[in-house]
Write a protein that holds these residues in place. Structure first.
Motif, PDB file in Angstrom:
ATOM      1  N   THR A 114       0.650   3.643  -6.324  1.00  0.00           N
ATOM      2  CA  THR A 114      -0.835   3.917  -6.546  1.00  0.00           C
ATOM      3  C   THR A 114      -1.154   5.443  -6.182  1.00  0.00           C
ATOM      4  O   THR A 114      -2.183   5.736  -6.511  1.00  0.00           O
ATOM      5  N   ARG A 121      -8.026   5.948  -3.410  1.00  0.00           N
ATOM      6  CA  ARG A 121      -7.311   5.229  -4.191  1.00  0.00           C
ATOM      7  C   ARG A 121      -7.920   3.619  -3.875  1.00  0.00           C
ATOM      8  O   ARG A 121      -8.371   3.313  -2.751  1.00  0.00           O
ATOM      9  N   VAL A 124      -5.013  -1.690  -2.021  1.00  0.00           N
ATOM     10  CA  VAL A 124      -3.762  -2.338  -2.392  1.00  0.00           C
ATOM     11  C   VAL A 124      -4.213  -3.696  -2.986  1.00  0.00           C
ATOM     12  O   VAL A 124      -3.835  -4.276  -4.040  1.00  0.00           O
ATOM     13  N   HIS A 126       3.350  10.906  -1.186  1.00  0.00           N
ATOM     14  CA  HIS A 126       2.051  10.971  -0.421  1.00  0.00           C
ATOM     15  C   HIS A 126       1.674  12.498  -0.113  1.00  0.00           C
ATOM     16  O   HIS A 126       0.603  12.592   0.332  1.00  0.00           O
ATOM     17  N   ARG A 175       1.661   0.362  -2.554  1.00  0.00           N
ATOM     18  CA  ARG A 175       0.630   1.483  -2.070  1.00  0.00           C
ATOM     19  C   ARG A 175       1.576   2.884  -2.395  1.00  0.00           C
ATOM     20  O   ARG A 175       0.722   3.865  -2.605  1.00  0.00           O
TER      21      ARG A 175
END
Length: 318
Positions: free
Chosen positions: A8, A307, A310, A109, A5
């Motif tokens: 990405t 996104r 996952v 993030h 996570r």
């Protein structure tokens, strides 16, 4: 799953997310593979941007692994017979004191591409030096365009943007990875309308029009900077290994920039045209192959973009 996570959260051209991960519990190895669902056949025919995006995800994985206290061995293109296997990351033991990627984790993030105007404020030399050093750690050169070279880069970006707006192939790539407010496709990839940013009224900042020249009701306009700060990343050669290094350098630079209070966006329009990419270089500075142009400055933070889940990008093996 948390490590992937984090990985990405990396940027990629048009937020196409051209990566897939495999993890072997037995060997404690992550494999990073190219995912051609995220390929841009017209804008990126040789998959250079795909490799750069995957390199950025690899950098985030390295940062996340270090944040979790693991030492890791990273190999790029570990199997010459499998070109879609881009890297392996093997967890080898506790993190040593000499490893620094973990310090970048707070930005993983919070880093988002900002398509808003930046202030007409100089970037201090100490910050510039930190960004140059960040790129150098990944064996990539970073320099800031100035004078005639800055104007040349701005002109080339403007030419690339004009071509993109009239080229059917570029328009098809953009349409595939942009999401208008009334789009019914799953919001797991691409650039949504809320992240397009305002339309430029005046200024020289080389902004991509993610609306593709189409009108969007209620979209704001704004005055952008007249003297944008552009950082150029280059390598001595132009192979997939350099593209992966560039992606890692780009993300390391962006994470460091975020921690320094800078916002950033990408300027790839000229890089998408073979005849415009070579003139981007400054021959007086010894640049060889231009790989990325970043717009940096002090301004509003970027907007989070979607996104893929996952479980859609990770396979776990025993």
């Amino acid at each position: 799953m948390a490590l992937v996570r984090d990985a990405t959260a990396a940027p990629s051209m048009h937020n196409a997310q051209p990566w897939r991960f495999q993890y072997s519990r037995r060997n404690r190895v992550f494999h990073l593979r190219a995912d051609l669902r995220g390929a841009l056949p017209h804008s990126d025919p040789v998959l250079r941007a795909l490799h750069i995006g995957c390199g950025a995800a690899l950098m985030n994985l390295r940062v996340a692994v270090a944040h979790e206290g693991w030492q890791a061995t990273t190999r790029v293109l570990p199997d010459p017979s499998d070109p879609m296997l881009l890297a392996s990351v093997t967890l080898t033991g506790p993190l040593g004191d000499e490893d620094d990627p973990a310090a970048l984790y707070p930005a993983v993030h919070t880093r988002h591409s900002s398509r808003y105007p930046f202030a007409e404020t100089e970037i201090p030399m100490s910050v510039r030096t930190a960004l140059v050093d960040a790129a150098d750690q990944e064996h990539v050169s970073l320099s800031f365009a100035s004078g005639w070279h800055l104007q040349s880069v701005l002109d080339l970006a403007r030419e690339g943007e004009a071509r993109n707006l009239t080229d059917a192939g570029a328009a098809a790539d953009l349409d595939r990875f942009t999401r208008r407010a009334d789009d019914t496709r799953p919001a797991t990839e691409g650039v949504p309308e809320y992240a397009f940013g305002p339309r430029r009224r005046i200024g020289k900042a080389p902004m991509r029009d993610f609306a593709g020249g189409k009108s969007i009701p209620g979209r704001a306009t704004a005055d952008f900077e007249t003297s944008p700060h552009l950082a150029l990343l280059s390598t001595s050669r132009d192979r997939p290994v350099e593209w992966l290094r560039t992606g890692q350098a780009v993300e390391r630079v962006l994470l460091r920039a975020t921690l320094e209070g800078l916002a950033a966006s990408f300027v790839t329009q000229a890089l998408e045209w073979h005849d415009l990419r070579w003139p981007l270089r400054d021959p007086m500075a010894g640049m060889a192959y231009m790989q990325m142009v970043l717009r940096l400055g002090y301004g509003p933070p970027g907007t989070r973009t979607p996104r893929r889940p996952v479980q859609d990008v990770l396979d776990i093996e025993p």
